[in-house]
Design an enzyme around this catalytic site. Structure first.
Site, PDB file in Angstrom:
ATOM      1  N   GLU A  97       0.805  -1.224   0.000  1.00  0.00           N
ATOM      2  CA  GLU A  97       0.000   0.000   0.000  1.00  0.00           C
ATOM      3  C   GLU A  97       0.843   1.282   0.000  1.00  0.00           C
ATOM      4  O   GLU A  97       0.361   2.338   0.413  1.00  0.00           O
ATOM      5  CB  GLU A  97      -0.938   0.000   1.216  1.00  0.00           C
ATOM      6  CG  GLU A  97      -1.916  -1.176   1.186  1.00  0.00           C
ATOM      7  CD  GLU A  97      -3.011  -1.024   2.218  1.00  0.00           C
ATOM      8  OE1 GLU A  97      -4.193  -0.967   1.810  1.00  0.00           O
ATOM      9  OE2 GLU A  97      -2.706  -0.949   3.417  1.00  0.00           O
ATOM     10  N   HIS A 133      -0.945   5.237   7.703  1.00  0.00           N
ATOM     11  CA  HIS A 133      -2.105   4.385   7.385  1.00  0.00           C
ATOM     12  C   HIS A 133      -2.239   3.360   8.504  1.00  0.00           C
ATOM     13  O   HIS A 133      -1.248   2.716   8.872  1.00  0.00           O
ATOM     14  CB  HIS A 133      -1.897   3.689   6.044  1.00  0.00           C
ATOM     15  CG  HIS A 133      -2.917   2.617   5.792  1.00  0.00           C
ATOM     16  ND1 HIS A 133      -4.266   2.882   5.724  1.00  0.00           N
ATOM     17  CD2 HIS A 133      -2.786   1.275   5.619  1.00  0.00           C
ATOM     18  CE1 HIS A 133      -4.919   1.744   5.512  1.00  0.00           C
ATOM     19  NE2 HIS A 133      -4.040   0.771   5.452  1.00  0.00           N
ATOM     20  N   HIS A 140      -5.139   0.721  11.210  1.00  0.00           N
ATOM     21  CA  HIS A 140      -6.396  -0.010  11.429  1.00  0.00           C
ATOM     22  C   HIS A 140      -6.728  -0.015  12.917  1.00  0.00           C
ATOM     23  O   HIS A 140      -7.032  -1.063  13.497  1.00  0.00           O
ATOM     24  CB  HIS A 140      -6.264  -1.454  10.934  1.00  0.00           C
ATOM     25  CG  HIS A 140      -5.479  -1.615   9.672  1.00  0.00           C
ATOM     26  ND1 HIS A 140      -4.205  -2.113   9.653  1.00  0.00           N
ATOM     27  CD2 HIS A 140      -5.781  -1.327   8.391  1.00  0.00           C
ATOM     28  CE1 HIS A 140      -3.736  -2.119   8.415  1.00  0.00           C
ATOM     29  NE2 HIS A 140      -4.672  -1.653   7.618  1.00  0.00           N
ATOM     30  N   HIS A 199     -11.896  -1.287   6.287  1.00  0.00           N
ATOM     31  CA  HIS A 199     -10.444  -1.366   6.192  1.00  0.00           C
ATOM     32  C   HIS A 199      -9.704  -0.610   7.310  1.00  0.00           C
ATOM     33  O   HIS A 199      -8.962  -1.220   8.071  1.00  0.00           O
ATOM     34  CB  HIS A 199     -10.023  -0.852   4.809  1.00  0.00           C
ATOM     35  CG  HIS A 199      -8.562  -0.925   4.556  1.00  0.00           C
ATOM     36  ND1 HIS A 199      -8.027  -0.935   3.305  1.00  0.00           N
ATOM     37  CD2 HIS A 199      -7.507  -0.974   5.395  1.00  0.00           C
ATOM     38  CE1 HIS A 199      -6.706  -0.998   3.385  1.00  0.00           C
ATOM     39  NE2 HIS A 199      -6.363  -1.020   4.645  1.00  0.00           N
TER      40      HIS A 199
END
Lengths: 237, 237, 237, 237
Positions: free
Chosen positions: C77, C96, C98, C166
């Site tokens: 990613e 980024h 989660h 996501h």
């Protein structure tokens, strides 16, 4: 004036304990009124509570002005402490925090109430202050004398005041009482939140709040907790 | 009489384990009945369970009076232990606690029930005691003989009793069984709470409660847990 | 070009801090734009953030191609980073993640909003991106240039974008700001979730969001948090 | 036959990792099928997973009978492993657990579904088995061949099966895949639970489940997690 050594130690411990017990994170602060000069209080320079050391403690007057000029950064919200010391002669220790368990009561209209005996020490009634009421849109910090006085008025004769969209401020007759009240106030909020999801919550009666709230501050309870909490933190060098 | 060394060790471990597993914080206590003198029990002086050492253990009669005068502070709620030992000859270990997962069941009218096999050990039925019923407004502590006897009556032939606005008291036929029951009772409460938020909860049938509750106390299960729990705590000096 | 030593150190620290504070687990990543070459950025090889060391940091162009061939595995990613650096010249750091507290807002239609002053730093508005809208069924990773650009468009001029089913992506004008925004965005999500279970949530006004969001990034707040966070992680060898 | 050294190491690590990540407590177990003798599997003696050492691993046939007589206690539920290895030739590793986040789905009728990409690895469909259906009131353990076969039938061609009022059983094509599936299945349950309290949950489409579930098991993802998890546990002596 320097704070007596035992009080200085307790103030540093209070910082580390409240961080270790999950009430304070990088933010929030604790102060002690000077026992010899009731118009002065002692508070760390702007530093995360878990890291506070004896040399970080500075002296302030009740306007929140440093007694001695220094190059250290100071907390923007030190007026919280000065304002409460000014209006509450019985108070000698103050904590301002943003404990995650209390925040839900700061962003809804649900009342925080003592639901178990240890929680009663937060006070039988917990008032709520909203900076919008007198000051409109701000950055939510309590940074001016007017804001500090407004918050102190909202606290009134109680021991804990919630601050909408922000956190809470807690007062004590001494620093160990303050730490107990702060920790078990946060735990009461957690238990009340969990219980409200299950069904109707039946809080303590007013008489139970008064009786339990007092008992928890007797030496047999308070000393026991303080001994354990100090064992959990990094010893002071 | 001094408690036999292996039982003394287990009692100290029980204190530290229950603190380490999050059931006890600065408060709560565990006792063992004297195997040679069933009208005596052993309990720490008033100290946070995580810090209890062998030298802290004192002997009490069933009224909760210390067998030997000492200058140590003793728990206000030692009558909980004496009252249960008096009415339940099968019980040789007692724990009183305020586990956060159980408190929601003490401040709402929701019944605590075994929802998974390991939770069945808390007992098939968990009665609830309310100090208001017989004693009205108090500081919520169980501190008099009358209060202790009332609580013991509420426990009856069960293994766990909830105390409204306060906590829980748990009994065991031996101290390791007691520790297992206390820990998995608290975990059952946590799982039941979480599950109730998702939908209707289907607890164990009565026959499942009895069968699972017994199996968990056989050596193959109990010894496995005890070995792990002792590895998690500070070794006894 | 090698990243200046102090920035390299900050990037490694950012990885470890975000893992230590519970935002990143084995997955997620943080990058810094090269200060001398704005069309390059620096990002770890594919490795769990808690374990990242200075030697793991690699250089990439804005398409996410490694500047130097190596045998190291690279994140699938990495286009997330390149795409945001391309469309947002003011951004020099990207994360980024989660975080478990944010995921509920990625799998329901509930809007994430600043509910306390520290949360305001995540941005006054948090847009939501759904890979289904342009790309239909995928493995949910943002792995192509088209997907990266789509996500960057969804972020627009904001600081945090949620990714349905996501996680989230966060941008900063510098890496310390980025870390603060990421951590307190996740905590805001946690508090908002808890509060929504109690009653109607009253978030910050738009003016409060702007004022508080800015204040938290001034050195008196940001440096305090950074000092504590760095004390919590394994020192860089 | 002894398990090859690298597989033995992975099996011991799997025990410690699953305990360290909060999936296993004192109970639950993990096994590996013997690569040279597909009718044999390797499983610890009855011991808490966090404490398992290489010398604790024993060999069993598919009925769950020890290959070599020993004085060690063995798990009552070893038939779970044998039954699945018998019906699923593609499976070489099995875990049985009682993760707190999964239990709410075992005691309500709410379906567990992949709600974020990492959770997809638990399998696109998660069937539920109830011991009451075929066996009526039991102690809830899967302890007979008939019970093991019933559970294996309920698992069918899936990767995770929930066991009502009890826990879950998970299968893998290798032990690292199994560990990933077990951990992220438990995290998916946690996120789904939290999200359901906020509003309607929109899970992954079937195609997303398949695509994401596969990707997470490629070396770039799986090795990254495994490296971090092994760093978190006590090294094997």
């Amino acid at each position: 004036m320097a704070l007596p050594a035992s009080l200085l130690m307790d103030l540093v411990l209070a910082n580390r304990i409240l961080a270790n017990e999950g009430v304070l994170d990088s933010f929030g602060h604790v102060s002690i009124r000077d026992p010899g000069h009731p118009d002065r209080f002692h508070l760390s320079r702007a530093r995360a509570p878990a890291l506070v050391e004896p040399g970080d403690i500075l002296e302030f007057d009740l306007d929140g002005e440093p007694a001695v000029r220094s190059e250290h950064r100071v907390f923007a919200e030190r007026v919280i402490h000065g304002s409460i010391y000014r209006t509450r002669p019985d108070v000698t220790a103050v904590c301002h925090h943003h404990a995650p368990s209390m925040l839900p009561f700061c962003v809804t209209l649900v009342r925080l109430e003592p639901v178990f005996h240890l929680g009663a020490t937060m006070g039988d009634t917990v008032p709520v202050w909203d900076s919008q009421d007198e000051f409109g849109d701000t950055n939510l910090l309590v940074a001016t004398q007017a804001q500090g006085h407004s918050l102190a008025r909202a606290l009134g004769g109680n021991w804990t005041v919630l601050m909408r969209r922000h956190g809470a401020t807690v007062a004590g007759r001494n620093v160990r009482e303050l730490v107990f009240r702060t920790i078990y106030g946060a735990r009461n909020a957690d238990i009340q939140s969990r219980a409200m999801l299950l069904g109707t919550v039946t809080p303590l009666t007013l008489a139970e709040r008064k009786a339990a709230g007092e008992f928890n501050l007797t030496p047999i309870a308070l000393d026991r907790a303080w001994e354990q909490w100090t064992c959990g933190v990094v010893p002071i060098a």
